[in-house]
Scaffold this motif. Structure first.
Motif, PDB file in Angstrom:
ATOM      1  N   VAL A  11      -4.085  11.504   4.630  1.00 60.96           N
ATOM      2  CA  VAL A  11      -3.018  10.567   4.263  1.00 60.96           C
ATOM      3  C   VAL A  11      -3.354   9.168   4.771  1.00 60.96           C
ATOM      4  O   VAL A  11      -3.158   8.168   4.066  1.00 60.96           O
ATOM      5  N   SER A  12      -3.891   9.090   5.975  1.00 61.53           N
ATOM      6  CA  SER A  12      -4.291   7.801   6.534  1.00 61.53           C
ATOM      7  C   SER A  12      -5.379   7.152   5.683  1.00 61.53           C
ATOM      8  O   SER A  12      -5.336   5.948   5.411  1.00 61.53           O
ATOM      9  N   LEU A  13      -6.348   7.928   5.251  1.00 62.72           N
ATOM     10  CA  LEU A  13      -7.428   7.416   4.421  1.00 62.72           C
ATOM     11  C   LEU A  13      -6.908   6.916   3.077  1.00 62.72           C
ATOM     12  O   LEU A  13      -7.259   5.820   2.630  1.00 62.72           O
ATOM     13  N   ILE A  14      -6.044   7.687   2.440  1.00 63.56           N
ATOM     14  CA  ILE A  14      -5.466   7.285   1.152  1.00 63.56           C
ATOM     15  C   ILE A  14      -4.610   6.031   1.313  1.00 63.56           C
ATOM     16  O   ILE A  14      -4.693   5.108   0.498  1.00 63.56           O
ATOM     17  N   ALA A  15      -3.809   5.980   2.363  1.00 63.31           N
ATOM     18  CA  ALA A  15      -2.978   4.794   2.608  1.00 63.31           C
ATOM     19  C   ALA A  15      -3.843   3.564   2.834  1.00 63.31           C
ATOM     20  O   ALA A  15      -3.540   2.481   2.331  1.00 63.31           O
ATOM     21  N   GLY A  16      -4.930   3.717   3.557  1.00 59.19           N
ATOM     22  CA  GLY A  16      -5.832   2.598   3.791  1.00 59.19           C
ATOM     23  C   GLY A  16      -6.457   2.078   2.513  1.00 59.19           C
ATOM     24  O   GLY A  16      -6.552   0.872   2.292  1.00 59.19           O
ATOM     25  N   ILE A  17      -6.865   2.981   1.642  1.00 53.28           N
ATOM     26  CA  ILE A  17      -7.453   2.566   0.368  1.00 53.28           C
ATOM     27  C   ILE A  17      -6.414   1.872  -0.504  1.00 53.28           C
ATOM     28  O   ILE A  17      -6.700   0.853  -1.137  1.00 53.28           O
ATOM     29  N   LEU A  18      -5.196   2.388  -0.528  1.00 59.29           N
ATOM     30  CA  LEU A  18      -4.144   1.761  -1.333  1.00 59.29           C
ATOM     31  C   LEU A  18      -3.759   0.387  -0.813  1.00 59.29           C
ATOM     32  O   LEU A  18      -3.479  -0.528  -1.597  1.00 59.29           O
ATOM     33  N   ASN A  27      -3.253  -6.847   5.754  1.00 54.79           N
ATOM     34  CA  ASN A  27      -3.433  -5.589   5.030  1.00 54.79           C
ATOM     35  C   ASN A  27      -4.871  -5.091   5.139  1.00 54.79           C
ATOM     36  O   ASN A  27      -5.103  -3.886   5.241  1.00 54.79           O
ATOM     37  N   TYR A  28      -5.847  -6.001   5.100  1.00 56.28           N
ATOM     38  CA  TYR A  28      -7.234  -5.575   5.255  1.00 56.28           C
ATOM     39  C   TYR A  28      -7.481  -4.987   6.639  1.00 56.28           C
ATOM     40  O   TYR A  28      -8.167  -3.973   6.780  1.00 56.28           O
ATOM     41  N   ILE A  29      -6.922  -5.615   7.654  1.00 51.81           N
ATOM     42  CA  ILE A  29      -7.111  -5.109   9.021  1.00 51.81           C
ATOM     43  C   ILE A  29      -6.503  -3.717   9.160  1.00 51.81           C
ATOM     44  O   ILE A  29      -7.129  -2.795   9.688  1.00 51.81           O
ATOM     45  N   VAL A  30      -5.285  -3.551   8.662  1.00 51.67           N
ATOM     46  CA  VAL A  30      -4.622  -2.251   8.744  1.00 51.67           C
ATOM     47  C   VAL A  30      -5.371  -1.222   7.906  1.00 51.67           C
ATOM     48  O   VAL A  30      -5.555  -0.080   8.321  1.00 51.67           O
ATOM     49  N   ALA A  31      -5.838  -1.624   6.726  1.00 52.49           N
ATOM     50  CA  ALA A  31      -6.560  -0.699   5.854  1.00 52.49           C
ATOM     51  C   ALA A  31      -7.860  -0.227   6.495  1.00 52.49           C
ATOM     52  O   ALA A  31      -8.179   0.963   6.458  1.00 52.49           O
ATOM     53  N   ILE A  32      -8.605  -1.138   7.082  1.00 49.21           N
ATOM     54  CA  ILE A  32      -9.857  -0.750   7.738  1.00 49.21           C
ATOM     55  C   ILE A  32      -9.584   0.197   8.898  1.00 49.21           C
ATOM     56  O   ILE A  32     -10.279   1.199   9.079  1.00 49.21           O
TER      57      ILE A  32
END
Length: 48
Positions: A11-18, A27-32
């Motif tokens: 879920v963390s990986l999918i949320a990061g990609i979205l 958003n980039y920092i949180v996604a990475i």
């Protein structure tokens, strides 16, 4: 039971990609961060 242990990192990986879809610096920092945590959670135990 093994699928349930991988649900959080997945879920963390999918949320990061979205989140990467919206181009803002925070958003980039949180996604990475989410992608790294997701990958470590999914593959961290298999790297040893």
């Amino acid at each position: 039971m093994h699928i349930l242990t991988n649900a959080g990192p997945l879920v963390s990986l999918i949320a990061g990609i979205l989140i990467l879809v919206v181009p803002r610096l925070l958003n980039y920092i949180v996604a990475i961060y989410l992608i790294v945590i997701g990958l470590l959670g999914l593959f961290g135990g298999h790297l040893r």
